[in-house]
Structures are given as C-alpha cells and as structure tokens.
Design a protein around this motif. Structure first.
Motif, PDB file in Angstrom:
ATOM      1  N   MET A  90       0.847  -1.183   0.000  1.00 37.60           N
ATOM      2  CA  MET A  90       0.000   0.000   0.000  1.00 37.60           C
ATOM      3  C   MET A  90       0.890   1.243   0.000  1.00 37.60           C
ATOM      4  SD  MET A  90      -3.403   1.147   1.975  1.00 37.60           S
ATOM      5  CE  MET A  90      -3.210   0.692   3.611  1.00 37.60           C
ATOM      6  N   SER A  91       0.470   2.257  -0.732  1.00 42.80           N
ATOM      7  CA  SER A  91       1.246   3.479  -0.895  1.00 42.80           C
ATOM      8  C   SER A  91       0.934   4.478   0.219  1.00 42.80           C
ATOM      9  CB  SER A  91       0.903   4.093  -2.250  1.00 42.80           C
ATOM     10  OG  SER A  91       1.454   5.369  -2.371  1.00 42.80           O
ATOM     11  N   ASN A  92       1.923   5.303   0.550  1.00 40.23           N
ATOM     12  CA  ASN A  92       1.717   6.377   1.518  1.00 40.23           C
ATOM     13  C   ASN A  92       1.118   7.611   0.853  1.00 40.23           C
ATOM     14  OD1 ASN A  92       2.818   4.814   3.468  1.00 40.23           O
ATOM     15  ND2 ASN A  92       4.768   5.870   3.541  1.00 40.23           N
ATOM     16  N   ARG A  93       1.018   7.567  -0.475  1.00 39.05           N
ATOM     17  CA  ARG A  93       0.547   8.712  -1.241  1.00 39.05           C
ATOM     18  C   ARG A  93      -0.857   9.098  -0.804  1.00 39.05           C
ATOM     19  NH1 ARG A  93      -1.518   9.228  -7.066  1.00 39.05           N
ATOM     20  NH2 ARG A  93      -2.439   7.236  -6.577  1.00 39.05           N
ATOM     21  N   LYS A  94      -1.038  10.382  -0.550  1.00 42.47           N
ATOM     22  CA  LYS A  94      -2.352  10.887  -0.162  1.00 42.47           C
ATOM     23  C   LYS A  94      -3.174  11.181  -1.407  1.00 42.47           C
ATOM     24  CE  LYS A  94      -4.774  14.427   2.259  1.00 42.47           C
ATOM     25  NZ  LYS A  94      -4.980  14.921   3.547  1.00 42.47           N
ATOM     26  N   ILE A  95      -4.336  10.604  -1.480  1.00 42.25           N
ATOM     27  CA  ILE A  95      -5.239  10.871  -2.596  1.00 42.25           C
ATOM     28  C   ILE A  95      -5.930  12.204  -2.311  1.00 42.25           C
ATOM     29  CG2 ILE A  95      -7.253  10.070  -3.875  1.00 42.25           C
ATOM     30  CD1 ILE A  95      -4.872   8.217  -4.193  1.00 42.25           C
ATOM     31  N   ILE A  96      -5.878  13.093  -3.276  1.00 40.60           N
ATOM     32  CA  ILE A  96      -6.485  14.410  -3.128  1.00 40.60           C
ATOM     33  C   ILE A  96      -7.942  14.300  -3.554  1.00 40.60           C
ATOM     34  CG2 ILE A  96      -6.347  16.840  -3.791  1.00 40.60           C
ATOM     35  CD1 ILE A  96      -3.399  16.139  -4.706  1.00 40.60           C
ATOM     36  N   SER A  97      -8.858  14.701  -2.694  1.00 44.40           N
ATOM     37  CA  SER A  97     -10.279  14.549  -2.994  1.00 44.40           C
ATOM     38  C   SER A  97     -10.696  15.443  -4.159  1.00 44.40           C
ATOM     39  CB  SER A  97     -11.122  14.871  -1.768  1.00 44.40           C
ATOM     40  OG  SER A  97     -11.168  16.275  -1.561  1.00 44.40           O
ATOM     41  N   ILE A  98     -11.744  15.020  -4.845  1.00 40.94           N
ATOM     42  CA  ILE A  98     -12.312  15.814  -5.938  1.00 40.94           C
ATOM     43  C   ILE A  98     -12.717  17.188  -5.409  1.00 40.94           C
ATOM     44  CG2 ILE A  98     -14.235  16.003  -7.571  1.00 40.94           C
ATOM     45  CD1 ILE A  98     -12.296  13.897  -8.495  1.00 40.94           C
ATOM     46  N   ALA A  99     -13.295  17.242  -4.228  1.00 35.78           N
ATOM     47  CA  ALA A  99     -13.714  18.529  -3.651  1.00 35.78           C
ATOM     48  C   ALA A  99     -12.523  19.474  -3.524  1.00 35.78           C
ATOM     49  CB  ALA A  99     -14.387  18.314  -2.291  1.00 35.78           C
ATOM     50  N   ASN A 100     -11.401  18.976  -3.011  1.00 35.79           N
ATOM     51  CA  ASN A 100     -10.206  19.813  -2.888  1.00 35.79           C
ATOM     52  C   ASN A 100      -9.661  20.208  -4.242  1.00 35.79           C
ATOM     53  OD1 ASN A 100     -10.324  19.794  -0.130  1.00 35.79           O
ATOM     54  ND2 ASN A 100      -8.686  18.327   0.155  1.00 35.79           N
ATOM     55  N   LYS A 101      -9.728  19.305  -5.214  1.00 33.11           N
ATOM     56  CA  LYS A 101      -9.221  19.610  -6.552  1.00 33.11           C
ATOM     57  C   LYS A 101     -10.015  20.728  -7.212  1.00 33.11           C
ATOM     58  CE  LYS A 101      -7.564  14.970  -7.421  1.00 33.11           C
ATOM     59  NZ  LYS A 101      -7.775  13.740  -8.166  1.00 33.11           N
ATOM     60  N   VAL A 121      -6.995  20.286 -17.992  1.00 34.54           N
ATOM     61  CA  VAL A 121      -6.299  19.158 -17.369  1.00 34.54           C
ATOM     62  C   VAL A 121      -6.843  17.848 -17.929  1.00 34.54           C
ATOM     63  CG1 VAL A 121      -5.710  20.390 -15.250  1.00 34.54           C
ATOM     64  CG2 VAL A 121      -7.834  19.117 -15.351  1.00 34.54           C
ATOM     65  N   ASP A 122      -6.012  16.833 -17.868  1.00 33.26           N
ATOM     66  CA  ASP A 122      -6.338  15.504 -18.371  1.00 33.26           C
ATOM     67  C   ASP A 122      -7.366  14.836 -17.462  1.00 33.26           C
ATOM     68  OD1 ASP A 122      -5.512  13.066 -20.022  1.00 33.26           O
ATOM     69  OD2 ASP A 122      -5.132  12.385 -17.957  1.00 33.26           O
ATOM     70  N   TYR A 123      -8.382  14.187 -18.061  1.00 32.87           N
ATOM     71  CA  TYR A 123      -9.438  13.532 -17.267  1.00 32.87           C
ATOM     72  C   TYR A 123      -8.871  12.470 -16.333  1.00 32.87           C
ATOM     73  CZ  TYR A 123     -12.259  15.335 -21.183  1.00 32.87           C
ATOM     74  OH  TYR A 123     -12.829  16.124 -22.143  1.00 32.87           O
ATOM     75  N   GLU A 124      -8.086  11.583 -16.888  1.00 32.15           N
ATOM     76  CA  GLU A 124      -7.536  10.500 -16.080  1.00 32.15           C
ATOM     77  C   GLU A 124      -6.611  11.037 -14.994  1.00 32.15           C
ATOM     78  OE1 GLU A 124      -4.931   6.417 -16.620  1.00 32.15           O
ATOM     79  OE2 GLU A 124      -5.873   7.328 -18.382  1.00 32.15           O
ATOM     80  N   GLY A 125      -5.794  11.993 -15.368  1.00 29.41           N
ATOM     81  CA  GLY A 125      -4.904  12.598 -14.385  1.00 29.41           C
ATOM     82  C   GLY A 125      -5.659  13.271 -13.260  1.00 29.41           C
ATOM     83  N   PHE A 126      -6.763  13.950 -13.611  1.00 27.71           N
ATOM     84  CA  PHE A 126      -7.582  14.622 -12.608  1.00 27.71           C
ATOM     85  C   PHE A 126      -8.170  13.612 -11.633  1.00 27.71           C
ATOM     86  CE2 PHE A 126     -11.707  16.292 -11.171  1.00 27.71           C
ATOM     87  CZ  PHE A 126     -11.311  17.498 -10.621  1.00 27.71           C
ATOM     88  N   LEU A 127      -8.679  12.529 -12.169  1.00 25.25           N
ATOM     89  CA  LEU A 127      -9.319  11.522 -11.324  1.00 25.25           C
ATOM     90  C   LEU A 127      -8.329  10.726 -10.490  1.00 25.25           C
ATOM     91  CD1 LEU A 127     -11.998  10.231 -13.836  1.00 25.25           C
ATOM     92  CD2 LEU A 127     -12.391  11.638 -11.805  1.00 25.25           C
ATOM     93  N   PHE A 128      -7.131  10.515 -11.030  1.00 23.68           N
ATOM     94  CA  PHE A 128      -6.181   9.625 -10.372  1.00 23.68           C
ATOM     95  C   PHE A 128      -4.918  10.329  -9.885  1.00 23.68           C
ATOM     96  CE2 PHE A 128      -8.700   7.005 -13.288  1.00 23.68           C
ATOM     97  CZ  PHE A 128      -9.294   6.184 -12.357  1.00 23.68           C
ATOM     98  N   ASP A 129      -4.995  11.647  -9.682  1.00 21.88           N
ATOM     99  CA  ASP A 129      -3.879  12.422  -9.121  1.00 21.88           C
ATOM    100  C   ASP A 129      -2.599  12.303  -9.941  1.00 21.88           C
ATOM    101  OD1 ASP A 129      -5.538  13.194  -7.091  1.00 21.88           O
ATOM    102  OD2 ASP A 129      -4.741  11.783  -5.640  1.00 21.88           O
ATOM    103  N   GLU A 130      -2.733  12.288 -11.264  1.00 22.71           N
ATOM    104  CA  GLU A 130      -1.550  12.121 -12.087  1.00 22.71           C
ATOM    105  C   GLU A 130      -1.313  13.273 -13.045  1.00 22.71           C
ATOM    106  OE1 GLU A 130      -2.154   8.332 -13.887  1.00 22.71           O
ATOM    107  OE2 GLU A 130      -1.899   7.275 -12.002  1.00 22.71           O
ATOM    108  N   PHE A 131      -2.017  14.387 -12.894  1.00 30.13           N
ATOM    109  CA  PHE A 131      -1.727  15.476 -13.825  1.00 30.13           C
ATOM    110  C   PHE A 131      -0.694  16.402 -13.219  1.00 30.13           C
ATOM    111  CE2 PHE A 131      -4.707  18.655 -12.046  1.00 30.13           C
ATOM    112  CZ  PHE A 131      -5.600  17.848 -11.380  1.00 30.13           C
ATOM    113  N   GLY A 132       0.330  16.657 -14.008  1.00 30.61           N
ATOM    114  CA  GLY A 132       1.544  17.309 -13.551  1.00 30.61           C
ATOM    115  C   GLY A 132       1.366  18.679 -12.928  1.00 30.61           C
ATOM    116  N   ASP A 133       0.647  19.582 -13.579  1.00 37.10           N
ATOM    117  CA  ASP A 133       0.533  20.949 -13.069  1.00 37.10           C
ATOM    118  C   ASP A 133      -0.113  20.971 -11.691  1.00 37.10           C
ATOM    119  OD1 ASP A 133       1.697  21.898 -15.358  1.00 37.10           O
ATOM    120  OD2 ASP A 133      -0.201  22.481 -16.288  1.00 37.10           O
ATOM    121  N   PHE A 134      -1.197  20.236 -11.525  1.00 35.17           N
ATOM    122  CA  PHE A 134      -1.874  20.227 -10.233  1.00 35.17           C
ATOM    123  C   PHE A 134      -0.986  19.596  -9.173  1.00 35.17           C
ATOM    124  CE2 PHE A 134      -4.452  18.513  -6.867  1.00 35.17           C
ATOM    125  CZ  PHE A 134      -5.332  19.544  -6.599  1.00 35.17           C
ATOM    126  N   LYS A 135      -0.411  18.453  -9.515  1.00 40.68           N
ATOM    127  CA  LYS A 135       0.433  17.746  -8.559  1.00 40.68           C
ATOM    128  C   LYS A 135       1.634  18.595  -8.156  1.00 40.68           C
ATOM    129  CE  LYS A 135       1.918  12.999  -7.976  1.00 40.68           C
ATOM    130  NZ  LYS A 135       2.109  11.737  -8.669  1.00 40.68           N
TER     131      LYS A 135
END
Length: 94
Positions: free
Chosen positions: A1-12, A62-76
């Motif tokens: 399991m990863s320590n990575r914090k998933i950023i909620s859609i609300a916060n995004k 922003v990319d749909y998949e990146g937005f949903l899965f915390d993988e888009f560079g600018d936001f991250k």
C-alpha cells in the motif's frame, strides 16, 4: 500500500478555481453550473459526476484521467511545491 495521499475531488475543484483566481459566481457562469452546485462540489456535499469532471477538466485544461487519479503534472506540482498556499486557498489554517 502506498503512503501517497489521494487528493479529494472537492479539494481539486476548489484548488483549480482559486488557483485561477475565480469566484464561484465567475466559474458558474463559465461552466453554466448553478453557484450552489459548485459550492456543493467544493464542500463535498455532492459527488462530482462524469459531466462535472469533463467540464472542469476541459475548462482548466487538465487531463481527465490525471484529474481523477492524481496524475496530472501541473496540479500535482502546485500541490506539492506550494502546499501551504494551496491549503490557505481552500480555507485551511496552517
């Protein structure tokens, strides 16, 4: 399991709006959403559906998949590099 914090859609969605300096009123006009809907998305009172995600991603470029899965560079990058500013922008005390 990863320590990575998933950023909620609300916060995004809150972060993206505030990062671009938009009020809820301005964003609602751009996206053609009711102001109450945007406020509910940002507080987590309602969950974003596919239409919400598509509109936000298209508007903010922003990319749909990146937005949903915390993988888009600018936001991250903004989230990691300027976490304190982001937290203040979405109303948290730091």
């Amino acid at each position: 399991m990863s320590n990575r914090k998933i950023i909620s859609i609300a916060n995004k969605v809150t972060f993206l709006r505030k990062y671009d300096g938009l009020s809820i009123r301005e964003l609602s006009a751009e996206l053609r959403f009711r102001m109450e809907h945007i406020a509910d998305l940002e507080t987590g009172a309602v969950q974003a559906d596919l239409e919400d995600v598509i509109r936000y991603c298209d508007f903010f470029g922003v990319d749909y998949e990146g937005f949903l899965f915390d993988e888009f560079g600018d936001f991250k990058a903004a989230y990691i590099a300027d976490n304190e500013k982001m937290m203040k922008a979405i109303g948290y005390s730091v």
